[in-house]
Design an enzyme around this catalytic site. Structure first.
Site, short mmCIF file in Angstrom:
data_model
loop_
_atom_site.label_atom_id
_atom_site.label_comp_id
_atom_site.label_asym_id
_atom_site.label_seq_id
_atom_site.Cartn_x
_atom_site.Cartn_y
_atom_site.Cartn_z
CG ASN A 77 -39.07 19.17 9.84
OD1 ASN A 77 -39.86 18.83 8.96
ND2 ASN A 77 -37.84 19.57 9.57
CE LYS A 129 -37.66 18.54 14.83
NZ LYS A 129 -36.35 18.20 14.28
N GLY A 179 -24.04 21.11 11.99
CA GLY A 179 -25.28 20.87 11.26
C GLY A 179 -25.93 22.12 10.67
CB SER A 232 -35.09 29.08 16.10
OG SER A 232 -35.27 28.73 14.74
CE1 TYR A 260 -28.92 24.22 14.10
CE2 TYR A 260 -28.32 26.40 14.90
CZ TYR A 260 -29.27 25.45 14.61
OH TYR A 260 -30.60 25.73 14.85
CE LYS A 314 -35.24 6.95 22.44
NZ LYS A 314 -35.00 8.17 23.25
CG ASN A 322 -29.94 6.20 21.70
OD1 ASN A 322 -29.51 7.36 21.60
ND2 ASN A 322 -31.04 5.92 22.39
CG ASP A 344 -35.33 17.26 10.75
OD1 ASP A 344 -35.16 18.46 10.45
OD2 ASP A 344 -35.83 16.91 11.83
CB THR A 380 -37.65 23.13 16.64
OG1 THR A 380 -36.37 22.61 17.01
CG2 THR A 380 -38.00 24.29 17.55
P1 NDP Z 1 -34.39 14.05 21.06
O1 NDP Z 1 -34.61 14.65 22.41
O2 NDP Z 1 -35.54 13.43 20.33
O3 NDP Z 1 -33.28 12.86 21.19
C1 NDP Z 1 -32.11 13.07 21.91
C2 NDP Z 1 -31.10 11.97 21.60
O4 NDP Z 1 -29.86 12.33 22.23
C3 NDP Z 1 -31.48 10.61 22.18
O5 NDP Z 1 -30.96 9.61 21.33
C4 NDP Z 1 -30.77 10.61 23.54
O6 NDP Z 1 -30.47 9.34 24.03
C5 NDP Z 1 -29.48 11.30 23.15
N1 NDP Z 1 -28.77 11.95 24.27
C6 NDP Z 1 -29.16 13.05 24.96
N2 NDP Z 1 -28.23 13.38 25.86
C7 NDP Z 1 -27.22 12.47 25.73
C8 NDP Z 1 -25.98 12.28 26.40
N3 NDP Z 1 -25.58 13.12 27.37
N4 NDP Z 1 -25.18 11.26 26.01
C9 NDP Z 1 -25.58 10.43 25.03
N5 NDP Z 1 -26.75 10.55 24.36
C10 NDP Z 1 -27.56 11.56 24.72
O7 NDP Z 1 -33.70 15.20 20.21
P2 NDP Z 1 -33.65 15.31 18.60
O8 NDP Z 1 -33.39 13.95 18.07
O9 NDP Z 1 -34.84 16.04 18.11
O10 NDP Z 1 -32.38 16.27 18.38
C11 NDP Z 1 -31.05 15.79 18.51
C12 NDP Z 1 -30.07 16.87 18.10
O11 NDP Z 1 -30.14 17.11 16.70
C13 NDP Z 1 -30.29 18.21 18.79
O12 NDP Z 1 -29.02 18.74 19.17
C14 NDP Z 1 -30.92 19.05 17.71
O13 NDP Z 1 -30.65 20.43 17.89
C15 NDP Z 1 -30.24 18.51 16.47
N6 NDP Z 1 -31.00 18.73 15.23
C16 NDP Z 1 -30.43 19.49 14.25
C17 NDP Z 1 -31.09 19.72 13.07
C18 NDP Z 1 -30.45 20.54 12.00
O14 NDP Z 1 -31.13 20.92 11.06
N7 NDP Z 1 -29.16 20.80 12.07
C19 NDP Z 1 -32.44 19.17 12.83
C20 NDP Z 1 -32.93 18.35 13.91
C21 NDP Z 1 -32.23 18.16 15.06
P3 NDP Z 1 -31.58 8.51 24.90
O15 NDP Z 1 -32.51 7.91 23.90
O16 NDP Z 1 -30.76 7.52 25.63
O17 NDP Z 1 -32.25 9.53 25.80
#
Ligand code: NDP
Length: 269
Positions: free
Chosen positions: A86, A65, A236, A14, A214, A155, A150, A101, A61
């Protein structure tokens, strides 16, 4: 000295401590901001211990969350809409939970990248915590269309059904032939070195490809967007700094200047 921390698992990567140290120094706040690794089944205990030890608030994080949402005695409207928290502030009345966020993403798009959202066609890829957090703030910008897609289609449909406004859900294969001004990757696929199986031809002329993840180099999604000839491509990091600034305001009542901190992080990476 007032103490804050980011709580996650993993958390060692982080950059939030660096960001908040820069904000604190620029605004002359006497505060310390560290990292706390919580066991997957021990989030509530880590929060309780940190609070008992004098902590004033925390960022939350992956993957806590939703646990932070459940733990919060008082929720902001945007945290309630996201179903995820968050930012925690330890108030006398109990834990106050917020979600910065979405505000962070919108600030990065509008202020740092100078991208207008009103009237635009937006594709939001993902339906996890991050997608839920940004959905309402994106809708509030009045896009012409916001499509959620998605891997787990159900979902996306659930999210779209409660979102209102111009929000619809589509399976990956059903967006073939559609094109967008802004494509936001809110999946964690890049973490696994993968790109969601999106169809080609998604980018309108001048379109922006935005990966919430990022990294020092192009993420897999950014590399894919480059091959697809997206006009603008970004990670990001700006969202990270902007959501941190919103958290800082919640804790300290001061809006820090984000531009120098973002420039510092870009220079360091
Ligand atoms: P979650 O675990 O809650 O959700 C993950 C999401 O990614 C789901 O929609 C999941 O799909 C999908 N997913 C995971 N692997 C794959 C794959 N191989 N192919 C397709 N879809 C996939 O994570 P978050 O939503 O909390 O975080 C998502 C991203 O956003 C992370 O990389 C995180 O670091 C980033 N982030 C960045 C922030 C910033 O400030 N820049 C702030 C918050 C998050 P399914 O539902 O089918 O499992």
């Amino acid at each position: 000295m007032d103490r804050y921390a980011v709580i996650g698992n993993p958390v060692s990567h982080s950059r939030s401590p660096q960001i908040h140290a820069a904000f604190a120094s620029a605004t002359a706040q006497d505060m310390d901001y560290g990292r706390l690794l919580a066991p997957l089944d021990g989030f509530a205990q880590v929060v309780a211990e940190f609070r008992a030890g004098g902590g004033r608030g925390a960022n939350v994080t992956v993957p806590f969350k939703e646990a932070a949402f459940s733990l919060s005695a008082i929720l902001s409207e945007r945290a309630r809409a996201a179903g995820a928290v968050n930012t925690l502030r330890f108030d006398a009345e109990g834990l106050f939970g917020d979600n910065t966020d979405g505000a962070g993403l919108v600030a990065d798009l509008r202020k740092n990248l100078q991208v207008a959202l009103t009237g635009k066609r937006i594709l939001l890829v993902g339906a996890g915590g991050a997608a839920r957090g940004v959905l309402q703030p994106l809708v509030a910008e009045r896009p012409a269309l916001l499509v959620i897609t998605n891997r787990s289609d159900q979902k996306a449909r659930t999210l779209a059904s409660v979102a209102g406004g111009p929000v619809i859900a589509r399976r990956f294969e059903d967006i073939q032939g559609e094109a967008f001004n802004i494509v936001i990757n809110a999946t964690s696929a890049s973490l696994a070195g993968e790109v969601p199986p999106l169809p080609t031809g998604l980018f309108l002329p001048g379109a922006l490809a935005y990966d919430m993840m990022y990294a020092r180099d192009d993420t897999p999604f950014m590399a894919w967007a480059r091959a697809q000839r997206a006009a603008r491509i970004t990670d990001g990091l700006g969202m990270l700094v902007e959501q941190a600034a919103e958290s800082f305001f919640i804790w300290r009542g001061i809006c820090p200047d984000t531009a120098p901190v973002l420039a510092m992080l870009r220079a360091a990476s």
